[in-house]
Write a protein that holds these residues in place. Sequence first.
Motif, PDB file in Angstrom:
ATOM      1  N   ASP A  13      -1.507   0.990  -3.682  1.00 27.79           N
ATOM      2  CA  ASP A  13      -2.743   1.451  -3.054  1.00 27.79           C
ATOM      3  C   ASP A  13      -3.197   0.428  -2.027  1.00 27.79           C
ATOM      4  OD1 ASP A  13      -4.571  -0.561  -4.419  1.00 27.79           O
ATOM      5  OD2 ASP A  13      -3.826   0.508  -6.179  1.00 27.79           O
ATOM      6  N   GLN A  14      -4.192   0.823  -1.228  1.00 27.67           N
ATOM      7  CA  GLN A  14      -4.636  -0.001  -0.106  1.00 27.67           C
ATOM      8  C   GLN A  14      -5.200  -1.340  -0.570  1.00 27.67           C
ATOM      9  OE1 GLN A  14      -4.106   1.237   2.942  1.00 27.67           O
ATOM     10  NE2 GLN A  14      -4.829  -0.588   4.020  1.00 27.67           N
ATOM     11  N   ALA A  19       0.823  -1.210   0.000  1.00 31.05           N
ATOM     12  CA  ALA A  19       0.000   0.000   0.000  1.00 31.05           C
ATOM     13  C   ALA A  19       0.858   1.261   0.000  1.00 31.05           C
ATOM     14  CB  ALA A  19      -0.920   0.006   1.213  1.00 31.05           C
TER      15      ALA A  19
END
Length: 304
Positions: free
Chosen positions: A65-66, A61
């Motif tokens: 990204d998460q 992340a």
Amino acid sequence: SPQWCPDFRGGLGSPFFSYYQPAFFYVASLVPATVPPAKMLGVTVWLFAMTGYLGMVALVARFFDQLSGVVAGSILLLSPYCGTELYVRGDLSEFAAMMCVPPTLWAFFSCIDQSRRGSWLALAGFGGLLVCTHPCIALPTFGLLGMMALFFLVDRATRWNAVRAMAALALGGCLAGFYCLPVFLEIDLVGHEAAFTEFYHYSNHFISPLRLLGSYTRQTIIPFTLGNMVLITLLANAGWLGYRWKQLQASQRRLLVGLGVITVVCVFLMTPFSRVVWQNVHLLERLQFPWRLLAVVTVSAAGI
């Protein structure tokens, strides 16, 4: 304390306070004594599993990204080798060390990307924890991160961050000195060489690269496979990221190249083609089983 029990493990010897490696059992000792021993170990396994999951989420992340981080963490915990460690080999310490690799990688690449005091201290802390959890997992992890740090020294943009990362790794090793120094200083008091001969000699435990690509099967004592989920996502992501390579940021490229190097080197060292390396780098024989590198390969492949 610490003292040696030379009769442990058929005369091979182990430190009195740890039997194998101390970190997993130190964490287990924090669970209230009213909890039954089996559940105490289960709670500790869960804590380390969450450490590996959250470490993988944080690693991916940070640079992507998460959602990518959650997928990578899930793939790690659902990989066949995690199940092998727990249900086939029953090696709780090695499983715990495997779960310490993701946060160590997160701290390392964070330190290379932007060397803040927090990432530097985290690398030292997780590095020390990894050594105390299982030196056989710490050895290849430290070696590969050290080699990558040397590579980053060439680039002006990452030179001083690489120096700080190497210093943090060294500090992490020093933090584990309470466990390592008695081993180094008193190793001659036990028959430690027996742990690296006959059945335990590395030459008896090379595996074919094709076995890593095979499906999980219970017909073998230890299923040496990365698993379909890891392989499919690895190939799909590698193709997609390769297509978008020019659009990636420098930090993202460093992460992907680093994880790729770890994966390729460890896979190579597990195969008979690496025999000449094992013969000349005598420290490698302390790993006993080349296939033990699956604990590192699974993490790096899940991260890609």
